[in-house]
Structures are given as C-alpha cells and as structure tokens.
Design an enzyme around this catalytic site. Sequence first.
Site, PDB file in Angstrom:
ATOM      1  N   CYS A   4       1.148  -0.974  -0.479  1.00 60.10           N
ATOM      2  CA  CYS A   4      -0.348   0.343  -0.088  1.00 60.10           C
ATOM      3  C   CYS A   4       0.999   1.246   0.323  1.00 60.10           C
ATOM      4  CB  CYS A   4      -0.847   0.344   1.450  1.00 60.10           C
ATOM      5  SG  CYS A   4      -1.739   1.699   1.403  1.00 60.10           S
ATOM      6  N   CYS A  61      -0.436   3.974   1.945  1.00 62.41           N
ATOM      7  CA  CYS A  61      -0.017   3.845   3.418  1.00 62.41           C
ATOM      8  C   CYS A  61       0.772   4.152   3.417  1.00 62.41           C
ATOM      9  CB  CYS A  61      -0.562   2.924   3.799  1.00 62.41           C
ATOM     10  SG  CYS A  61      -2.336   2.061   3.257  1.00 62.41           S
ATOM     11  N   ASP A  62       1.980   4.330   3.241  1.00 63.67           N
ATOM     12  CA  ASP A  62       3.452   3.953   3.614  1.00 63.67           C
ATOM     13  C   ASP A  62       4.242   4.855   2.935  1.00 63.67           C
ATOM     14  OD1 ASP A  62       2.798   1.866   5.404  1.00 63.67           O
ATOM     15  OD2 ASP A  62       2.992   0.824   3.976  1.00 63.67           O
TER      16      ASP A  62
END
Length: 346
Positions: A171, A174-175
């Site tokens: 992801c 997300c990261d």
Amino acid sequence: MENGFERQQSRNCRIGVFFFVCLISNFLICSIMLGTGQSQAVDVLVLGGGPAGLSAGMHLADAHIPSVVLTGPEPGGLLTHAAKVENWPGILAESGIAIMQRLIEQVQAHGAQLVYDSAVRLDLTQRPFVIETADSGIFTANALIIALGSSPRKLNIPGEATYWGKGVSSCALCDAFAYVDREVVVVGGGDSAVDQAIHLADYARKVTVFVRSKDMRAKPVRIRELLKKVTIVYNKQMLEVIGNGQQVTGIKIKDRHSGVEEIFPTDGVFLAIGHEPNTWLIKDAITLSHDGHILADFETMQTNIPGVFAAGDIVAGSYRQVPVAVGDAIKAAGKAIDFIRYQDAA
Ligand code: NAP
C-alpha cells in the site's frame, strides 16, 4: 505547500476521524443487540463495505428492504488505497478515500444500516441463512449478497514475511511518507503498479518498477504517465527480499532471459502483483471457479445457492473495474429484492 509527511499526516487524520465516527455508531448498534441478547433478523444481508457492498446496501435501502451491510475491517475497501481514481463516471480524478467517504455518507443518507464488523462464520445450508459476526452477535437473513472483494497478492519468497512492514508493503498510499528522499522498487505491471509508482514518485528520490514480462498490463495512457517519473525494467523476477535484520536493504532479482541474478539495493519494496479473492469464509459453502472466485450467473449475480448473490472482484470473470462492480452489485440487490418478494409465490 505541504510536504509529503504533512500530506500523509493530514490523510491519516481524516481517516482517523472517519473511523472514529464509524466505531461510535457501531458500538451503539452492538450494545443494543448484545443488550437484548437476540439475533437480528433482516431480509437481506450484504457482506462487504467496498463500492459493491455499499452500492447494494443503498439500493436495498431505497427499496425499503430491511437490510444490513457488514462492512468488514476496512470500510471503503481496497479503493481507499488508490491515490487517484480516474475511471469513476463523472469524476475527473480524485483519491479513493475521498470517494469512499462520500459514498458511505450517501449510503447512510439513503437509510442503509452499516455495521462496522466482520462475519466469522456462515451457515448457508438452510434459510434463513445465519451469519455470525466477530462483535455484533448473530444475524439471520433470507438473502445474502457477497461482496467481499479481494486482497493484494503476495509473492511468498524468502524475506517477504520477515520484512513485511519493515520495508515491504502493498500500500503505497499508506506507507509512501516513510520513503521521502529514499529509493524504492515496485513489483508488478498492472494498473495497481502504476498507481503505486506514481504516488511513490512524489516522495521517494528514485522509483524503479520491475515487471516480470516483456509488457505491462496497465492502460497505455497510464504507462506514458509513469514513464515521465520512474524507471521501468522488464523481464525481471524477484527472488528474495534482503535486509539487515531490521529493515529492507535490497532485493535479489533474476533476468528471465539471461538467467543472471543480481542484488538491487533499495530501501523499500511495494508489491502490486494482482489480488486474491477473499473467499476463506465461504469457500466450503459456495461453488468457486478453478482460481477461487465465486461462480455467479452474470444476468442475475445468483450463485449456486438460491438466495445467495455475489458482486464485485470476488466474482469469477468480473471485469475488475469499480464501475462494473457497482453495476453488478445493483443487479444483485435488484435480484435479491425479487427473491425476497416472490420466492414463496413461485
Ligand atoms: P493485474 O492487472 O492482474 O496485474 C498484475 C500484474 O502483476 C501483472 O503485471 C502480472 O504480470 C504481475 N504479476 C503477477 N504475479 C506476479 C509474480 N508472482 N511476480 C511478478 N509479477 C507478477 O492486477 P492489478 O494491477 O492489481 O489490477 C487489477 C484490476 O484492477 C485490473 O483490471 C486493473 O485495470 C484494475 N485497476 C484499475 C485501476 C485504475 O483504473 N486506476 C487501478 C488499479 C487497478 P504478468 O502480466 O506477467 O502476469
């Protein structure tokens, strides 16, 4: 102007507020159900809180059919991982999380009951079907719509599990903030790989996409956009994730033509190699295709069990595009309504 970290913080904050509101409303519903010690009976239960599940829930609510949408652990589904969605009719380009937040508001405004919980066990051997949840007790339903979607596929190579969350991710949205001014690789050649690489290019110093074939599957227009920002390397197979015990430091890759193996140094590895259908809950109850998707009739979205319908990425042969998943879900909801209204008259 916001830097990458601030953008990520602001996104996390919006998601935090959103899920806090979800949890409070869920807590109230669960308390009422557990307080009375009863199961809740509905006409139709929808499993899944992605675009398909939510759209089915809205359609059922519009028809005043007593129904519940069990959203699962990630309301909004995988679309919330998409940095930019460009194929939703009427929207030029917007983040997946923004679209899904609005869809959840819209579905609730139409009167759908969302329960932010997961099913843990199903009994589909007789009607009403019985759906046991993790926290909200038991539901019974005369019809079921399964829209559980899919999850990112993993490579199952050495080092992947060891460094998952320590440099390996699926992801980018997300990261990516953890890779400001660092070097990352993306593995895969579909639209998800393009999404991840383009998003990472706003943060990382260098992004390299490794594609195992000689071509990418992604749409050509998106590959052209990608080429402006990153390096694409074809015919490479990833063999191992390498690290120092704490963090990823590189990957071992093999050239599929020459067979030559090399270590490619990197700080992060983002996997975008397709998806697996989320069928663990229903795999023994419903007929699946050879690759584990639900077999459903495309005209009715009916599975092999009367009263059980399916929609979205979990269905065999689905086109795997959000607008198609939404269309199939509305079809499934319409057929579930017919089933509820006319089953006994038939
Ligand atoms: P996908 O289109 O199935 O592509 C998967 C990619 O991963 C392919 O390049 C495949 O290579 C590669 N791959 C699979 N297994 C691999 C392995 N073991 N090692 C290395 N590479 C491997 O999956 P996706 O990108 O997740 O997209 C799924 C669907 O969602 C598609 O229909 C896509 O159009 C849609 N989608 C759309 C958007 C958008 O429009 N914004 C965004 C994301 C996804 P091979 O080609 O060699 O098999």
